[in-house]
Design a protein around this motif. Structure first.
Motif, PDB file in Angstrom:
ATOM      1  N   THR A  21       0.963  -1.068   0.003  1.00  0.00           N
ATOM      2  CA  THR A  21       0.007   0.000  -0.028  1.00  0.00           C
ATOM      3  C   THR A  21       0.924   1.347  -0.070  1.00  0.00           C
ATOM      4  N   GLU A  22       1.957   1.320   0.868  1.00  0.00           N
ATOM      5  CA  GLU A  22       2.840   2.507   0.929  1.00  0.00           C
ATOM      6  C   GLU A  22       3.607   2.560  -0.479  1.00  0.00           C
ATOM      7  N   ALA A  23       4.032   1.463  -1.187  1.00  0.00           N
ATOM      8  CA  ALA A  23       4.693   1.513  -2.378  1.00  0.00           C
ATOM      9  C   ALA A  23       3.698   1.949  -3.450  1.00  0.00           C
ATOM     10  N   ILE A  24       2.525   1.820  -3.349  1.00  0.00           N
ATOM     11  CA  ILE A  24       1.368   2.149  -4.333  1.00  0.00           C
ATOM     12  C   ILE A  24       1.375   3.661  -4.310  1.00  0.00           C
ATOM     13  N   LYS A  25       1.444   4.244  -3.009  1.00  0.00           N
ATOM     14  CA  LYS A  25       1.249   5.798  -2.905  1.00  0.00           C
ATOM     15  C   LYS A  25       2.660   6.371  -3.531  1.00  0.00           C
ATOM     16  N   ASP A  26       3.629   5.784  -2.980  1.00  0.00           N
ATOM     17  CA  ASP A  26       4.962   6.241  -3.509  1.00  0.00           C
ATOM     18  C   ASP A  26       5.075   6.404  -5.057  1.00  0.00           C
ATOM     19  N   LYS A  27       4.490   5.287  -5.601  1.00  0.00           N
ATOM     20  CA  LYS A  27       4.487   5.352  -7.276  1.00  0.00           C
ATOM     21  C   LYS A  27       3.438   6.269  -7.628  1.00  0.00           C
ATOM     22  N   LYS A  28       2.670   6.846  -6.948  1.00  0.00           N
ATOM     23  CA  LYS A  28       1.391   7.717  -7.203  1.00  0.00           C
ATOM     24  C   LYS A  28       0.475   6.914  -8.281  1.00  0.00           C
ATOM     25  N   THR A  29       0.285   5.692  -7.747  1.00  0.00           N
ATOM     26  CA  THR A  29      -0.823   4.754  -8.582  1.00  0.00           C
ATOM     27  C   THR A  29      -1.969   4.218  -7.860  1.00  0.00           C
ATOM     28  N   ASP A  30      -2.598   3.338  -8.129  1.00  0.00           N
ATOM     29  CA  ASP A  30      -3.833   2.805  -7.177  1.00  0.00           C
ATOM     30  C   ASP A  30      -4.072   1.575  -7.386  1.00  0.00           C
ATOM     31  N   GLN A  31      -4.762   0.960  -6.635  1.00  0.00           N
ATOM     32  CA  GLN A  31      -5.028  -0.544  -6.544  1.00  0.00           C
ATOM     33  C   GLN A  31      -5.517  -0.977  -7.529  1.00  0.00           C
ATOM     34  N   LYS A  32      -6.497  -0.277  -8.293  1.00  0.00           N
ATOM     35  CA  LYS A  32      -6.943  -0.926  -9.514  1.00  0.00           C
ATOM     36  C   LYS A  32      -6.045  -0.906 -10.740  1.00  0.00           C
ATOM     37  N   ALA A  33      -5.069   0.014 -10.688  1.00  0.00           N
ATOM     38  CA  ALA A  33      -3.904   0.000 -11.730  1.00  0.00           C
ATOM     39  C   ALA A  33      -3.068  -1.143 -11.479  1.00  0.00           C
ATOM     40  N   LEU A  34      -3.031  -1.298 -10.283  1.00  0.00           N
ATOM     41  CA  LEU A  34      -1.780  -2.442  -9.907  1.00  0.00           C
ATOM     42  C   LEU A  34      -2.597  -3.597 -10.375  1.00  0.00           C
ATOM     43  N   SER A  35      -3.735  -3.886  -9.868  1.00  0.00           N
ATOM     44  CA  SER A  35      -4.625  -5.188 -10.193  1.00  0.00           C
ATOM     45  C   SER A  35      -4.722  -5.485 -11.701  1.00  0.00           C
ATOM     46  N   ASP A  36      -4.731  -4.245 -12.619  1.00  0.00           N
ATOM     47  CA  ASP A  36      -4.681  -4.277 -14.138  1.00  0.00           C
ATOM     48  C   ASP A  36      -3.129  -4.842 -14.536  1.00  0.00           C
ATOM     49  N   SER A  37      -2.411  -4.226 -13.963  1.00  0.00           N
ATOM     50  CA  SER A  37      -0.756  -4.565 -14.267  1.00  0.00           C
ATOM     51  C   SER A  37      -0.411  -6.019 -13.839  1.00  0.00           C
ATOM     52  N   THR A  38      -0.740  -6.297 -12.854  1.00  0.00           N
ATOM     53  CA  THR A  38      -0.445  -7.669 -12.366  1.00  0.00           C
ATOM     54  C   THR A  38      -1.327  -8.803 -12.890  1.00  0.00           C
ATOM     55  N   GLY A  39      -2.525  -8.526 -13.065  1.00  0.00           N
ATOM     56  CA  GLY A  39      -3.459  -9.649 -13.567  1.00  0.00           C
ATOM     57  C   GLY A  39      -3.972 -10.270 -12.265  1.00  0.00           C
ATOM     58  N   ILE A  40      -3.610  -9.574 -11.012  1.00  0.00           N
ATOM     59  CA  ILE A  40      -4.516 -10.122  -9.892  1.00  0.00           C
ATOM     60  C   ILE A  40      -5.792  -9.490  -9.637  1.00  0.00           C
ATOM     61  N   ALA A  41      -6.875 -10.356  -9.712  1.00  0.00           N
ATOM     62  CA  ALA A  41      -8.055  -9.784  -9.359  1.00  0.00           C
ATOM     63  C   ALA A  41      -8.308  -8.549  -8.458  1.00  0.00           C
ATOM     64  N   TYR A  42      -8.811  -7.722  -8.808  1.00  0.00           N
ATOM     65  CA  TYR A  42      -8.749  -6.391  -7.988  1.00  0.00           C
ATOM     66  C   TYR A  42      -9.607  -6.797  -6.511  1.00  0.00           C
ATOM     67  N   ALA A  43     -10.480  -7.565  -6.333  1.00  0.00           N
ATOM     68  CA  ALA A  43     -10.989  -8.050  -5.077  1.00  0.00           C
ATOM     69  C   ALA A  43     -10.044  -8.810  -4.262  1.00  0.00           C
ATOM     70  N   THR A  44      -9.227  -9.817  -5.040  1.00  0.00           N
ATOM     71  CA  THR A  44      -8.116 -10.543  -4.562  1.00  0.00           C
ATOM     72  C   THR A  44      -7.001  -9.690  -3.880  1.00  0.00           C
ATOM     73  N   LEU A  45      -6.824  -8.709  -4.679  1.00  0.00           N
ATOM     74  CA  LEU A  45      -5.718  -7.737  -4.113  1.00  0.00           C
ATOM     75  C   LEU A  45      -6.003  -7.117  -3.050  1.00  0.00           C
ATOM     76  N   ARG A  46      -7.118  -6.595  -3.089  1.00  0.00           N
ATOM     77  CA  ARG A  46      -7.673  -5.624  -1.684  1.00  0.00           C
ATOM     78  C   ARG A  46      -7.747  -6.436  -0.718  1.00  0.00           C
ATOM     79  N   ARG A  47      -8.311  -7.726  -0.836  1.00  0.00           N
ATOM     80  CA  ARG A  47      -8.328  -8.683   0.305  1.00  0.00           C
ATOM     81  C   ARG A  47      -6.655  -8.751   0.775  1.00  0.00           C
ATOM     82  N   SER A  48      -5.742  -9.036  -0.114  1.00  0.00           N
ATOM     83  CA  SER A  48      -4.345  -9.305   0.296  1.00  0.00           C
ATOM     84  C   SER A  48      -3.548  -7.929   0.994  1.00  0.00           C
TER      85      SER A  48
END
Length: 84
Positions: A21-48
């Protein structure tokens, strides 16, 4: 970050989630973009990220690559000490 943990989740899981979560903020991105770029489902990423689900080693590496950071920076020191 939520302090609630699911059954079976560990403090290490929550710490990894907090580090991501801190790295996401540092990179000025968001969970949805990380989900899209990793292929990890958004709901799964949020739970993690809230410590409700453990990430696999492969997922941690994939997340680190997507955030352009070393995977080891996402791991709690306690896990690294246990592995030594």
């Amino acid at each position: 970050m939520s302090t609630r943990q699911a059954a079976g989740a560990t403090t290490a899981d929550a710490e990894i989630g907090a580090r991501i979560t801190e790295a996401i903020k540092d990179k000025k991105t968001d969970q949805k973009a990380l989900s899209d770029s990793t292929g990890i489902a958004y709901a799964t990423l949020r739970r993690s990220l809230t410590g409700g689900r453990s990430l696999t080693v492969r997922e941690i590496i994939t997340v680190a690559e997507a955030l352009d950071i070393p995977a080891v920076t996402l791991l709690p020191v306690s896990l690294l000490k246990d592995a030594a």
